[in-house]
Motif scaffolding. Structure first.
Motif, mmCIF file in Angstrom:
data_model
loop_
_atom_site.group_PDB
_atom_site.id
_atom_site.type_symbol
_atom_site.label_atom_id
_atom_site.label_comp_id
_atom_site.label_asym_id
_atom_site.label_seq_id
_atom_site.Cartn_x
_atom_site.Cartn_y
_atom_site.Cartn_z
ATOM 1 N N VAL A 28 -20.427 -12.998 11.732
ATOM 2 C CA VAL A 28 -21.031 -12.816 12.780
ATOM 3 C C VAL A 28 -20.825 -11.162 13.553
ATOM 4 N N TRP A 32 -20.211 -10.818 19.056
ATOM 5 C CA TRP A 32 -20.971 -12.022 19.289
ATOM 6 C C TRP A 32 -20.087 -12.986 19.865
ATOM 7 N N GLY A 34 -20.220 -17.473 21.343
ATOM 8 C CA GLY A 34 -21.490 -18.566 21.174
ATOM 9 C C GLY A 34 -20.631 -19.955 20.953
ATOM 10 N N ASP A 38 -24.059 -22.908 18.046
ATOM 11 C CA ASP A 38 -24.584 -21.284 17.708
ATOM 12 C C ASP A 38 -24.046 -20.679 16.790
ATOM 13 N N VAL A 39 -23.012 -20.835 16.200
ATOM 14 C CA VAL A 39 -22.303 -20.241 15.099
ATOM 15 C C VAL A 39 -23.052 -20.977 13.884
ATOM 16 N N ASP A 41 -25.975 -22.476 13.783
ATOM 17 C CA ASP A 41 -27.281 -22.085 13.714
ATOM 18 C C ASP A 41 -27.663 -20.382 13.083
ATOM 19 N N TYR A 42 -26.694 -19.843 13.751
ATOM 20 C CA TYR A 42 -26.830 -18.473 13.213
ATOM 21 C C TYR A 42 -26.616 -18.240 11.682
ATOM 22 N N LEU A 43 -25.661 -18.980 11.142
ATOM 23 C CA LEU A 43 -25.143 -18.657 9.617
ATOM 24 C C LEU A 43 -26.390 -19.404 8.862
ATOM 25 N N ARG A 46 -29.448 -17.503 7.789
ATOM 26 C CA ARG A 46 -29.180 -16.494 6.778
ATOM 27 C C ARG A 46 -29.152 -16.885 5.179
ATOM 28 N N TRP A 53 -20.987 -21.569 6.212
ATOM 29 C CA TRP A 53 -20.756 -22.526 7.372
ATOM 30 C C TRP A 53 -19.693 -23.661 6.809
#
Length: 203
Positions: A28, A32, A34, A38-39, A41-43, A46, A53
């Motif tokens: 991230v 960043w 969160g 949040d981590v 969902d972010y990963l 992508r 993850w």
């Protein structure tokens, strides 16, 4: 009274350590911030994010667990359990080894070490006996275990646990969550451990 409690994200909070390790690994941006979800969902949004993850989880739940924190109010709740003579059990869905973890750290021993260092087991005033900790390989096995313990109350952050068809209906279901999302009728969503303590012990 017999009270069961989940471990990950119920007793122990990984939010800060997930964000910190994700930044260290360049997963991230450096600025960043969160929570754990949040981590995740972010990963996952992508390419290759699911493997990243899983690798992050394997590290944080193992070698990185020392950076995790106890949720506010857990100590006070356990003290109330000890004062009233309530039996306390940890029942957790936790495999022995993490996915994508080249070091093969024993996640269950890491969790026990964390509980020990936090003074929640093997301490003079501990409300939790080391023999009352159960780690299960699957969600189904977790629910079978908590059913076999004939618990009066079970506290968990995952609604999936309470939605299992063999979850014991006689066990009071407390969902530790700040979300306003719908949950099964038999669940009580409670946002803080202070409120859980009040709801269980009326204090």
């Amino acid at each position: 009274m017999r009270i069961g409690i989940d471990f990950d994200n119920t007793i122990i909070c990984y939010d800060k350590v997930f964000a910190a390790v994700a930044r260290q690994r360049g997963l991230v941006p450096e600025s960043w911030d969160g929570m754990k979800t949040d981590v995740r969902d972010y990963l996952r949004a992508r390419a290759g994010g699911e493997l990243a993850w899983q690798g992050l989880q394997g590290f944080v739940y193992g070698k990185g667990i020392r950076g995790a924190e106890i949720y506010p109010g857990v100590r006070e709740f356990l003290a109330a359990c000890r004062k009233t003579g309530a039996g306390v059990y940890i029942v957790s869905h936790k495999t022995q080894f993490g996915h994508q973890d080249p070091d093969r750290v024993d996640l269950r021993e890491a969790a026990r070490d964390w509980l020990r260092s936090a003074g929640l087991i093997e301490a003079d005033d501990a409300a939790l006996a080391a023999g009352n900790i159960y780690f299960e390989d699957t969600l189904a096995a977790k629910v079978e275990r908590l059913a076999s313990l004939q618990l009066d109350i079970f506290i968990d952050d995952l609604v999936d646990v309470f939605e299992q068809p063999h979850f014991p209906k006689a066990t009071r279901s407390i969902l530790f969550t700040q979300s306003q999302a719908p949950c099964p009728d038999h669940c009580e969503p409670i946002a803080t451990w202070a409120d859980i303590q009040h709801g269980v012990f009326a204090q």
